[in-house]
Design an enzyme around this catalytic site. Structure first.
Site, short mmCIF file in Angstrom:
data_model
loop_
_atom_site.label_atom_id
_atom_site.label_comp_id
_atom_site.label_asym_id
_atom_site.label_seq_id
_atom_site.Cartn_x
_atom_site.Cartn_y
_atom_site.Cartn_z
N LYS A 196 0.84 -1.20 0.00
CA LYS A 196 0.00 0.00 0.00
C LYS A 196 0.87 1.25 0.00
O LYS A 196 1.60 1.50 0.95
CB LYS A 196 -0.88 0.03 1.25
CG LYS A 196 -1.90 1.18 1.22
CD LYS A 196 -2.56 1.42 2.55
CE LYS A 196 -1.92 2.53 3.34
NZ LYS A 196 -1.84 3.84 2.65
N GLY A 249 7.07 4.44 8.25
CA GLY A 249 6.24 5.62 8.46
C GLY A 249 6.50 6.19 9.84
O GLY A 249 7.56 5.98 10.42
N GLY A 254 3.22 3.46 13.50
CA GLY A 254 3.93 2.20 13.73
C GLY A 254 3.46 1.51 15.01
O GLY A 254 3.27 0.29 15.04
N GLU A 271 10.00 0.60 10.43
CA GLU A 271 11.02 1.63 10.17
C GLU A 271 10.35 2.96 10.44
O GLU A 271 9.52 3.40 9.65
CB GLU A 271 11.50 1.56 8.72
CG GLU A 271 12.19 0.26 8.34
CD GLU A 271 13.62 0.17 8.85
OE1 GLU A 271 14.16 1.19 9.31
OE2 GLU A 271 14.19 -0.93 8.83
N CYS A 305 13.72 10.34 6.92
CA CYS A 305 13.58 9.85 8.29
C CYS A 305 14.87 9.97 9.09
O CYS A 305 14.83 10.28 10.27
CB CYS A 305 13.15 8.39 8.25
SG CYS A 305 14.22 7.40 7.19
N GLU A 404 9.94 15.03 15.76
CA GLU A 404 10.31 15.01 14.34
C GLU A 404 9.45 16.05 13.61
O GLU A 404 8.23 16.01 13.65
CB GLU A 404 10.01 13.61 13.78
CG GLU A 404 10.40 13.45 12.35
CD GLU A 404 10.14 12.03 11.83
OE1 GLU A 404 9.00 11.55 11.97
OE2 GLU A 404 11.07 11.42 11.30
#
Ligand code: NAD
Ligand code: MN
Length: 516
Positions: A196, A249, A254, A271, A305, A404
């Protein structure tokens, strides 16, 4: 600016183009969603829709899962030889290479990534696919191991086999490359896939689906469903027919995925996000460290990331480093991502720009100073652009140093000495990337060892290698991608015990049940 058009593309002809159309890829066919729903993909540079994409719901996802299940259980793929798997992966790589420029343009329109970046991604993705092809032949399928020969005497093997159906969910920042990082190792090891894409960036992956469709990969081995996380994503995570979830993501999603997957005890690799520290030591070569640090943070508008988003610099070097960072940042050129001259394009969406601008505001409210940037670049009335921004006077406890941001925002934090720098670097819920700049390799190695993170670069940034394991400590993830470690995440482990005591009398331990 007189822009060099990539692959002699003509902007006006692109503008005049009618909308591109994309469908789902299920069981070897390009199909509309069962509901008939579509969604327009917005070009972040023009703020206008440029493609119309079928939008999968739960039913479409279930159909894709069933196709992957059947392909795994009854199709030839799980039993295809390692050599044949490698051949097919290399053939997909050849076809991707032939269409690389075209697909880079698709991805630039879909994602706002500059053509310099998407062109580079296509090149890397290609090399990575070829590496996975090579690894397909190297993964040990059956290994004999030595075990103690008491009480039983036996020969022992570890057999590695594909996990089965892999549900793969990816983000929007590296749409095609993330797809290759997922599909490549899954196929190399004999799994089947339902992948996806992120809702904002399905198109380059659907181009890859066309390539896969032309290859000799058996029907149903790869399926692509474009749909929301809530419907499509959650269906993948909860379906009893899916054996493994591989997710890239945000940490928040997650964590949710891990909870959803718990219901059917799926293998999960994650991840996730990062807030990586980039440490400039006093003996660093500043010509290199300044540009390297800006590359480490501002590459792809800060939407990577493992970006080095916290710059740690000593009190002694602080003012000189900041002055030089500011000067170089002013030379970064924002603009039309299809223009080869543009170093920075727009962010992915209006929402993402709002988030990033909110963080800059919060930083200032908390006491940080905008050393450069902070607003929207002049002369770009359309597009979700944010200027490359540096915040100084940041303390590590501030929100802008802990969370983040996922935009072009570098925060500069002062340290007293190396111990202090390492303490600050480790004071984070994340541990994904990081770097240290120094002329002294031994000193840099010591720092690299002491930072609790999955990747540390010395005198470099962003240089991931497909042959080196990549992944997160702490809340940056579980498991690894790349390298042999990454491939083994796609394999189940079976122990086979071949007994060497070939008569009843020798099996004295049955006495536990029958007496001596
Ligand atoms: P996101 O977490 O919002 O979405 C990622 C994917 O998950 C999308 O496909 C989305 O549709 C899907 N999703 C959302 N909700 C879901 C749910 N409830 N169940 C199942 N799937 C769901 O992330 P994003 O904004 O697309 O990407 C940015 C994030 O990705 C950043 O945090 C970044 O650090 C991270 N990232 C990590 C790596 C890595 O390798 N560690 C690489 C790239 C990006
Ligand atoms: Mn888009």
């Amino acid at each position: 600016m007189n822009g060099l058009r990539y692959a002699s593309l003509d902007r006006n002809s692109l503008r005049g183009c009618r909308m591109q159309e994309y469908q789902l890829y299920i069981d070897g066919e390009f199909v509309p969603a069962k509901s008939g729903k579509t969604v327009d993909s917005i070009n972040p540079a023009t703020e206008e829709p440029w493609a119309r994409v079928a939008r999968a719901g739960r039913e479409d996802t279930q159909r894709a899962i069933k196709a992957a299940r059947t392909a795994f259980d009854s199709g030839p793929w799980a039993r295809t030889s390692q050599q044949d798997r490698a051949k097919i992966l290399n053939d997909i790589a050849d076809r991707l290479q032939a269409r690389a420029q075209e697909i880079a343009v698709v991805e630039t329109q879909d994602s706002g990534g500059t053509i310099r970046k998407t062109g580079g991604d296509l090149m890397l993705a290609n090399a990575q696919l070829r590496y996975f092809a090579e690894m397909a032949e190297q993964v040990p399928l059956l290994t004999e191991i030595q075990v103690p020969q008491f009480p039983a005497q036996s020969t022992n093997f570890v057999q590695r086999e594909p996990f089965g159906v892999c549900g793969q969910i990816i983000p929007w920042n590296f749409p095609l490359m993330m797809a290759v990082w997922k599909i490549g190792p899954a196929l190399a090891t004999g799994n089947t896939v339902v992948i996806k894409p992120a809702t904002d960036t399905p198109c380059s992956l659907l181009e890859l689906a066309k390539i896969i469709d032309e290859s000799d990969l058996p029907t149903g081995v790869v399926n692509v469903v474009h749909g929301s996380g809530a419907e499509c994503g959650e269906e993948l995570c909860t379906s009893p027919m899916v054996d493994k979830i591989a997710f890239t993501g945000s940490t928040a999603v997650g964590s949710r995925i891990m909870q959803l997957a718990a219901g059917t005890v799926k293998k999960v690799t994650l991840e996730l996000g990062g807030k990586s520290a980039n440490i400039i030591l006093d003996d660093a070569d500043l010509d290199m460290a300044i540009d390297g640090s800006l590359f480490g943070c501002f590459f792809h508008q800060g939407q990577a990331c493992e970006s080095g988003t916290r710059l740690l610099v000593s009190d002694a070097k602080h003012d000189e480093v900041v002055a030089r960072l500011v000067e170089r940042t002013r030379q970064i050129n924002c603009g039309d991502p299809l223009d080869m001259m543009s170093a920075q394009g727009p962010l992915i969406s209006a929402k993402q720009r709002e988030t990033v601008e909110g963080y800059i505001k919060k930083g200032v409210e908390d006491g940080a100073t905008i050393a450069v940037g902070g607003g929207r670049p002049a002369g770009l009335p359309k597009g979700y652009y944010v200027e490359p921004t540096i915040l100084t006077g940041v303390r590590n406890q501030m929100t802008v140093a802990q969370e983040e941001i996922f935009g072009p925002v570098l925060v500069v934090i002062r340290y007293k000495d190396i111990d202090d720098a390492i303490k600050i670097a480790n004071d984070s819920i994340y541990g994904l990337g990081g770097a240290v700049w120094s002329r002294d390799d031994d000193k840099a190695m010591e720092v690299a060892k002491r930072v609790r993170t999955g990747t540390m670069w010395i005198n470099e940034y962003h240089m991931l290698s497909v042959a080196a394991p990549f992944g997160g400590y702490k809340q940056s993830g579980i498991g690894r991608e790349f390298g042999m470690e990454g491939l083994l995440e796609y394999m189940q482990i079976k122990h086979i015990h071949l007994d060497q005591v070939r008569n009843r009398a020798g099996k004295f331990w049955y006495g536990a049940l029958f007496g001596a």
